[in-house]
Design a protein around this motif. Structure first.
Motif, PDB file in Angstrom:
ATOM      1  N   HIS A 107       8.545  96.236  76.516  1.00  0.00           N
ATOM      2  CA  HIS A 107       9.289  97.277  77.630  1.00  0.00           C
ATOM      3  C   HIS A 107       8.583  97.558  78.516  1.00  0.00           C
ATOM      4  CE1 HIS A 107      12.455  96.587  74.641  1.00  0.00           C
ATOM      5  NE2 HIS A 107      13.625  96.857  75.481  1.00  0.00           N
ATOM      6  N   GLN A 108       7.218  97.448  78.432  1.00  0.00           N
ATOM      7  CA  GLN A 108       6.100  97.935  79.528  1.00  0.00           C
ATOM      8  C   GLN A 108       6.471  96.988  80.729  1.00  0.00           C
ATOM      9  OE1 GLN A 108       4.633 100.567  79.778  1.00  0.00           O
ATOM     10  NE2 GLN A 108       3.584 101.231  77.688  1.00  0.00           N
ATOM     11  N   THR A 109       6.308  97.621  81.885  1.00  0.00           N
ATOM     12  CA  THR A 109       5.948  96.967  83.304  1.00  0.00           C
ATOM     13  C   THR A 109       4.882  96.921  83.877  1.00  0.00           C
ATOM     14  OG1 THR A 109       6.899  99.063  84.337  1.00  0.00           O
ATOM     15  CG2 THR A 109       8.491  97.548  83.517  1.00  0.00           C
ATOM     16  N   GLU A 249      10.363  87.722  89.502  1.00  0.00           N
ATOM     17  CA  GLU A 249      10.052  88.489  88.344  1.00  0.00           C
ATOM     18  C   GLU A 249      11.420  89.470  87.871  1.00  0.00           C
ATOM     19  OE1 GLU A 249       7.499  92.126  86.822  1.00  0.00           O
ATOM     20  OE2 GLU A 249       7.339  91.480  89.043  1.00  0.00           O
ATOM     21  N   MET A 251      13.992  91.988  87.198  1.00  0.00           N
ATOM     22  CA  MET A 251      14.048  93.310  87.609  1.00  0.00           C
ATOM     23  C   MET A 251      15.165  93.858  87.279  1.00  0.00           C
ATOM     24  SD  MET A 251      12.047  92.966  91.158  1.00  0.00           S
ATOM     25  CE  MET A 251      12.042  94.681  91.598  1.00  0.00           C
TER      26      MET A 251
END
Length: 306
Positions: A107-109, A249, A251
């Protein structure tokens, strides 16, 4: 265009079989892991099957974590005399650390690095899980009693986060594939996706939208957002969904806004959605970026010849 999803299990029934082996039925009323109805043999079968899925590739992290924690519990049950309690603590710690680390890292961006506590809060993971993971990784191994309680709570959390939603996926499949009126079903599913606040249910609805043609979903996004009352969050989800369908990507829920800022943010996001849809339209009008080669002009050459 229909997007195919490859899974390590052969059918949905196989996945549900593993779920019933991990968790006692009926799932709607009983969510605890410990159950007299589920024998040790059934749980071991589920662990072995998940191990096979891992070799095939594409197995979700939550399923693997469920199997690892279950395997640690089975190892603990085999340790009747308590002769190898340190090994059991190590098995619990490794399984629990892998569960927490893998979940939060997913869940990191790339845009903004967050602490584990912040990510855990965003997905609803208890902060005590992060603390236990830190202790098991960097300090002395936690006590066996603490690891047993945490593993049981971890399995119950994964039930609520992932496993219980499998029933909802069947509902979405029936809405998508059953009967006539595909466009109306897609439109209704899209409205539910844009207005759903629960992240887990929103992921299920998004997976349901993926079985429709990309052109249909994009066209209906424009219709729904133009004719229905969609708030700022819904508009942002629409922008993220269009970009994801176009191969950009993913989003989902880009930049959630505060409630008091939502009203003034709607128009700005609506303009952004219009720009994204216009880019999609221009891309479709240009056609594909490749062309067919005229066989009369193309001459094949052996490898190595310039």
């Amino acid at each position: 265009m229909v997007q195919y999803v490859f899974t390590p299990w052969r059918s949905r029934d196989e996945l549900l079989t593993v779920r019933n082996q991990f968790y006692p039925p009926p799932p709607a009323t009983q969510t605890t892991f410990t159950s007299a109805e589920h024998s040790k043999t059934e749980k071991q079968k589920a662990v072995s099957r998940v191990s096979m899925w891992m070799h095939r590739g594409g197995c979700p992290h939550i399923i693997e974590s469920t199997a690892l924690l279950t395997a640690a519990i089975l190892s603990d049950l085999d340790n009747v005399d308590g002769e190898s309690s340190y090994a059991v603590r190590a098995a619990y710690s490794a399984a629990f650390s892998r569960f927490v680390t893998g979940l939060l890292d997913s869940h990191q961006t790339m845009a903004r690095k967050q602490s584990m506590y912040d990510v855990a809060k965003s997905v609803g993971l208890p902060s005590s899980f992060v603390e236990l993971r830190h202790q098991a990784t960097h300090e002395m191994l936690p006590s066996l009693s603490r690891l047993r309680v945490a593993s049981k709570k971890g399995l119950e959390w994964m039930w609520e986060y992932y496993w219980v939603g499998l029933g909802e996926e069947r509902m979405v499949e029936e809405e998508v594939y059953g009967g006539e009126g595909k466009e109306e079903r897609c439109k209704e599913l899209l409205k539910r996706f844009l207005g759903e606040e629960d992240e887990r249910r929103r992921r299920v609805l998004r997976d349901g939208l993926r079985v429709f043609e990309r052109e249909l979903v994009v066209r209906l996004i424009d219709v729904v957002c133009d004719g229905d009352k969609i708030d700022g969050r819904g508009m942002r989800r629409a922008v993220g969904l269009v970009r994801e369908l176009e191969g950009d990507e993913a989003m989902d829920d880009i930049g959630e806004v505060e409630e008091e800022e939502e009203s003034k943010d709607v128009e700005m996001v609506r303009e952004e959605l219009g720009r994204v849809l216009e880019e999609v339209k221009e891309r479709e009008e240009k056609g594909p970026s490749w062309v067919l080669v005229d066989e009369k002009e193309w001459v094949p050459k052996p490898i190595g010849v310039v």
